[in-house]
Design an enzyme around this catalytic site. Structure first.
Site, short mmCIF file in Angstrom:
data_model
loop_
_atom_site.label_atom_id
_atom_site.label_comp_id
_atom_site.label_asym_id
_atom_site.label_seq_id
_atom_site.Cartn_x
_atom_site.Cartn_y
_atom_site.Cartn_z
N SER A 240 50.73 42.13 40.62
CA SER A 240 50.37 41.91 42.03
C SER A 240 51.13 40.70 42.55
O SER A 240 51.43 39.77 41.79
CB SER A 240 48.87 41.66 42.17
OG SER A 240 48.53 41.26 43.49
N TYR B 260 41.36 36.75 39.07
CA TYR B 260 42.21 37.93 39.29
C TYR B 260 43.68 37.52 39.37
O TYR B 260 44.55 38.13 38.74
CB TYR B 260 41.77 38.62 40.58
CG TYR B 260 42.61 39.80 41.00
CD1 TYR B 260 42.35 41.08 40.53
CD2 TYR B 260 43.69 39.64 41.88
CE1 TYR B 260 43.11 42.17 40.92
CE2 TYR B 260 44.46 40.72 42.28
CZ TYR B 260 44.16 41.99 41.79
OH TYR B 260 44.93 43.05 42.18
#
Length: 253
Positions: free
Chosen positions: A129, A142
């Site tokens: 990501s 995350y």
């Protein structure tokens, strides 16, 4: 006909990726705790598995390779996120996110490599990501796991060269079912205005990237991160996007 394993392929990016490979004629197996959702390709097999359980993952990968006689591509896509500030973060939540997002990739790649290396062929891919390459509010654990995936990609590529290729895709905002469930239309519009491309990516666009990376035309692409974010991280839009999330209850990226 290749054999392809995709983790977390019951929804979102994983579902689109499994469908893309299946439509191309590959044999595809989905490793996921949940059964496939709407839009799943009927030819994609499903093995119920928690990617944080390495024994279960090893058994699923070995079974797939034995049933099909080969293992060509593995896409470690399974991931979760919980929106919370660093002072609200709990140990249980953080450990679960690390177990699924980071150790889940490491375990799946490790198990696949045991099969691929003796055969001197294979491609290992993962969903990282853009969150892993910048500060991003309310997703500390995350973000750290996504940065870790990029590090794993580089290390695996160096250790397994020249026969095994390794790469990761780092999407920006993607219009997944999870995104639609947690963002109001107003929030989505505001995020879209912060992205130079003016919109979220469709999961199918990320799936195309994985299909490309697994193809012979990408034979010299290894140890690298492919960013697909509509120019979100190319300029000064990150802070605006961060403000949207900070003020958006229940938002998940």
């Amino acid at each position: 006909m290749r054999t392809v394993v995709v983790s977390g392929a019951s929804s979102g990016i994983g579902l689109a990726t499994a469908r893309r490979f299946a439509e191309a004629g590959d044999r595809v197996v989905n490793l996921d705790l949940r059964p496939p959702g709407a839009g799943a390709h009927p030819a994609v097999g499903w093995i119920e598995a928690d990617v944080s359980d390495w024994a279960a993952v090893r058994a699923a990968v070995a079974r797939t390779a034995q049933d099909t006689g080969r293992l060509d591509v593995v896409v470690a896509n399974a991931g979760i996120s919980i929106r919370h500030g660093v002072l609200e973060l709990t140990e249980a939540d953080a450990r679960r996110i690390v177990d699924v997002n980071l150790l889940g990739v490491l375990g799946l790649w490790r198990c696949a490599a045991e099969i691929m290396v003796p055969r001197r062929q294979g491609v290992l891919l993962a969903t990282a990501s853009v969150n892993g390459s910048r500060g991003y509010p309310l997703y500390a654990d995350y973000n750290a796991t996504k940065a870790g995936i990029v590090a794993l990609c580089r290390t695996f590529a160096l250790e397994l060269a020249p026969h095994i290729r390794v790469a990761c895709v780092s999407p920006g905002a993607v219009l997944t079912p999870m995104q639609l469930a947690e963002y109001t239309p107003q929030m989505l519009d505001e995020v879209n205005r912060s992205i130079p491309a003016g919109r979220h990516a469709d999961p199918a666009e990320i799936a195309e990237a994985f299909h490309y990376l697994a193809s012979p035309v990408a034979s010299f692409f290894t140890g690298q991160e492919l960013v697909i974010d509509g120019a979100e991280t190319a300029g000064a839009t990150t802070a605006v996007f961060g403000d949207v999330l900070t003020n958006a209850p229940g938002a998940t990226v």
